[in-house]
Design a protein around this motif. Structure first.
Motif, mmCIF file in Angstrom:
data_model
loop_
_atom_site.group_PDB
_atom_site.id
_atom_site.type_symbol
_atom_site.label_atom_id
_atom_site.label_comp_id
_atom_site.label_asym_id
_atom_site.label_seq_id
_atom_site.Cartn_x
_atom_site.Cartn_y
_atom_site.Cartn_z
ATOM 1 N N MET A 259 0.820 -1.076 -0.069
ATOM 2 C CA MET A 259 -0.016 -0.041 -0.086
ATOM 3 C C MET A 259 0.793 1.376 -0.002
ATOM 4 S SD MET A 259 -2.920 0.978 2.563
ATOM 5 C CE MET A 259 -4.103 -0.455 2.092
ATOM 6 N N ASN A 260 0.605 1.908 -1.072
ATOM 7 C CA ASN A 260 1.596 3.215 -1.241
ATOM 8 C C ASN A 260 1.144 4.438 -0.569
ATOM 9 O OD1 ASN A 260 3.924 4.731 -2.028
ATOM 10 N ND2 ASN A 260 3.128 5.158 -4.112
ATOM 11 N N LEU A 261 1.203 4.597 0.598
ATOM 12 C CA LEU A 261 0.763 5.609 1.343
ATOM 13 C C LEU A 261 1.604 6.234 2.152
ATOM 14 C CD1 LEU A 261 -2.879 4.092 2.605
ATOM 15 C CD2 LEU A 261 -2.538 5.920 0.770
ATOM 16 N N PRO A 262 1.441 7.535 2.726
ATOM 17 C CA PRO A 262 2.323 8.234 3.627
ATOM 18 C C PRO A 262 2.267 7.341 4.852
ATOM 19 C CG PRO A 262 1.053 9.717 2.679
ATOM 20 C CD PRO A 262 0.543 8.403 2.159
ATOM 21 N N ARG A 263 3.403 7.064 5.734
ATOM 22 C CA ARG A 263 3.523 6.488 6.825
ATOM 23 C C ARG A 263 3.786 7.186 8.139
ATOM 24 N NH1 ARG A 263 6.636 1.151 4.312
ATOM 25 N NH2 ARG A 263 5.166 0.811 2.728
ATOM 26 N N VAL A 264 3.186 6.760 9.126
ATOM 27 C CA VAL A 264 3.335 7.197 10.539
ATOM 28 C C VAL A 264 3.827 5.735 11.235
ATOM 29 C CG1 VAL A 264 2.643 7.627 12.854
ATOM 30 C CG2 VAL A 264 1.716 9.112 10.661
ATOM 31 N N LEU A 265 5.185 5.992 11.745
ATOM 32 C CA LEU A 265 5.754 4.844 12.486
ATOM 33 C C LEU A 265 5.379 5.039 14.074
ATOM 34 C CD1 LEU A 265 7.292 2.156 12.770
ATOM 35 C CD2 LEU A 265 9.383 3.688 12.628
ATOM 36 N N ILE A 266 4.892 4.177 14.812
ATOM 37 C CA ILE A 266 4.776 4.165 16.102
ATOM 38 C C ILE A 266 5.583 3.038 16.717
ATOM 39 C CG2 ILE A 266 3.177 4.282 18.169
ATOM 40 C CD1 ILE A 266 0.809 5.167 16.285
ATOM 41 N N VAL A 267 6.550 3.425 17.514
ATOM 42 C CA VAL A 267 7.244 2.568 18.080
ATOM 43 C C VAL A 267 7.384 2.640 19.679
ATOM 44 C CG1 VAL A 267 9.790 1.669 18.657
ATOM 45 C CG2 VAL A 267 9.137 2.751 16.319
ATOM 46 N N SER A 268 6.966 1.371 20.594
ATOM 47 C CA SER A 268 6.829 1.377 21.790
ATOM 48 C C SER A 268 7.991 0.649 22.449
ATOM 49 C CB SER A 268 5.478 1.154 22.188
ATOM 50 O OG SER A 268 5.453 0.783 23.706
ATOM 51 N N THR A 269 8.382 1.142 23.510
ATOM 52 C CA THR A 269 9.315 0.201 24.450
ATOM 53 C C THR A 269 8.555 -0.386 25.431
ATOM 54 O OG1 THR A 269 9.697 2.100 25.992
ATOM 55 C CG2 THR A 269 11.192 1.953 24.110
ATOM 56 N N LYS A 270 7.289 -0.331 25.307
ATOM 57 C CA LYS A 270 6.423 -1.126 26.399
ATOM 58 C C LYS A 270 5.213 -1.784 25.637
ATOM 59 C CE LYS A 270 3.740 -0.530 30.704
ATOM 60 N NZ LYS A 270 3.360 0.529 31.753
ATOM 61 N N GLU A 271 5.122 -2.794 25.887
ATOM 62 C CA GLU A 271 4.150 -3.788 24.994
ATOM 63 C C GLU A 271 2.713 -3.311 25.136
ATOM 64 O OE1 GLU A 271 3.002 -6.832 22.591
ATOM 65 O OE2 GLU A 271 4.945 -6.407 23.151
ATOM 66 N N ILE B 112 -3.797 7.584 5.430
ATOM 67 C CA ILE B 112 -2.339 7.462 6.255
ATOM 68 C C ILE B 112 -2.106 5.927 6.626
ATOM 69 C CG2 ILE B 112 -0.517 8.166 7.858
ATOM 70 C CD1 ILE B 112 -1.407 10.301 5.921
ATOM 71 N N LEU B 113 -0.822 5.329 6.347
ATOM 72 C CA LEU B 113 -0.658 3.923 6.872
ATOM 73 C C LEU B 113 0.044 4.212 8.312
ATOM 74 C CD1 LEU B 113 -0.544 1.067 6.191
ATOM 75 C CD2 LEU B 113 1.618 1.229 5.342
ATOM 76 N N VAL B 114 -0.370 3.544 9.201
ATOM 77 C CA VAL B 114 -0.112 3.776 10.691
ATOM 78 C C VAL B 114 0.852 2.366 11.199
ATOM 79 C CG1 VAL B 114 -0.192 4.289 12.938
ATOM 80 C CG2 VAL B 114 -1.579 5.542 11.258
ATOM 81 N N ARG B 115 1.916 2.358 11.164
ATOM 82 C CA ARG B 115 2.574 1.327 11.318
ATOM 83 C C ARG B 115 3.176 0.904 12.884
ATOM 84 N NH1 ARG B 115 6.196 -1.578 6.832
ATOM 85 N NH2 ARG B 115 4.321 -2.418 6.477
ATOM 86 N N THR B 116 2.800 -0.064 13.677
ATOM 87 C CA THR B 116 2.954 0.032 14.969
ATOM 88 C C THR B 116 3.872 -1.197 15.163
ATOM 89 O OG1 THR B 116 1.245 -1.435 15.433
ATOM 90 C CG2 THR B 116 0.868 0.758 15.510
ATOM 91 N N ILE B 117 5.103 -1.087 16.075
ATOM 92 C CA ILE B 117 6.063 -1.747 16.534
ATOM 93 C C ILE B 117 6.018 -1.752 18.035
ATOM 94 C CG2 ILE B 117 8.462 -2.739 16.425
ATOM 95 C CD1 ILE B 117 8.442 -1.830 13.657
ATOM 96 N N GLU B 118 6.105 -3.042 18.778
ATOM 97 C CA GLU B 118 5.760 -3.081 20.184
ATOM 98 C C GLU B 118 7.462 -3.280 20.790
ATOM 99 O OE1 GLU B 118 3.557 -1.726 21.589
ATOM 100 O OE2 GLU B 118 1.761 -2.132 20.374
ATOM 101 N N SER B 119 8.235 -3.232 20.217
ATOM 102 C CA SER B 119 9.716 -3.594 20.631
ATOM 103 C C SER B 119 10.551 -3.091 19.833
ATOM 104 C CB SER B 119 9.809 -5.327 20.737
ATOM 105 O OG SER B 119 11.193 -5.504 20.916
#
Length: 259
Positions: free
Chosen positions: A1-13, A50-57
């Motif tokens: 999916m070719n959309l602008p991206r927001v990356l959300i990174v968390s150090t807490k699950e 917007i494509l929102v991409r989340t990573i928990e670690s």
């Protein structure tokens, strides 16, 4: 999916997904440790997807291509907080994003809060305390906190697929004037040496018959932060210029907002 991206990174699950869902994004898919969401922005000025991409670690290899905005959730009181901050600083340096938000719960320890603020300033992040609320005085000045502030900051970005809405009508004059009121009492949150030349932007908009609303709207938060360093009388003058610039860029007749 070719959309602008927001990356959300968390150090807490769980916190990255929580932020994505709280801003109104809808879950799309999950692969390995990455969960993707679709966020439809639809405000009074424009629409965008917007494509929102989340990573928990932070131990996971984080994809950095095409990221327009980075939101970090971090617990400053964690045992390995310093090591996590070092990694987050290196992650920031690998991105070409324009929006950097550092989120956490309210920090009551003054020394710890100063430490986090200094880190944010050095790494060009805005600190957003998720459970912070404004007092009655600040609420009347239009300041937003927590998730609302994250949404506001993301709305202020000029996304590459932005679709502007119709030009304003006379009934929207009051709403545009409210923009100027936000310059009356605001807090400085970013490094002054990195802020934009607000007066140059306004002069360009006011002197351009084909003023670009998307450009002005995208720079609004940066201009708002720069105004924090001005004396109150100069902020009032700047607020009037901002209102005029917004109204002109939206296609309004300047006579409609004159006293």
């Amino acid at each position: 999916m070719n959309l602008p991206r927001v990356l959300i990174v968390s150090t807490k699950e769980g916190k990255a997904k929580e932020i994505a869902e709280n801003i109104g994004a809808e879950r799309l898919s999950e692969e390995d440790d990455i969960v993707d969401y679709l966020w439809d922005i639809d405000n009074k000025y424009y629409t965008s997807q917007i494509l929102v991409r989340t990573i928990e670690s932070i131990s996971y290899k984080i994809p950095v291509e095409g990221i327009n905005a980075l939101i970090v959730y971090h617990d400053p009181q964690a045992n390995n907080a310093d090591q996590e901050l070092e990694y987050l600083a290196s992650l920031t340096n690998s991105l070409t994003a324009e929006v950097f938000l550092f989120s956490c719960n309210t920090i009551t320890d003054t020394l710890l809060r100063d430490k986090v603020l200094n880190w944010c300033l050095h790494n060009k992040f805005e600190l957003v305390e998720l459970d912070q609320t404004g007092d009655s005085e600040s609420d009347t000045e239009g300041n937003k906190y927590g998730i609302e502030r994250i949404i506001e900051a993301l709305h202020a970005h000029t996304w590459p697929n932005i679709v502007l809405k119709n030009k304003p009508c006379v009934d929207e004059t009051h709403e545009v004037n409210e923009i100027g009121e936000q310059f009356e009492n605001i807090r400085l949150t970013r490094d002054p040496s990195e802020r934009l030349h607000m007066q140059d932007i306004l002069d360009g908009i006011l002197g351009d018959e084909n003023a670009d609303f998307g450009e002005l709207f995208g720079q609004f938060m940066a201009m708002k932060e720069q105004a924090a360093s001005l004396p109150s009388n100069e902020r009032r003058v700047m607020a009037e210029q901002v209102v005029t610039a917004f109204w002109k860029a939206m296609g309004g007749d300047l006579l409609e907002i004159e006293d």
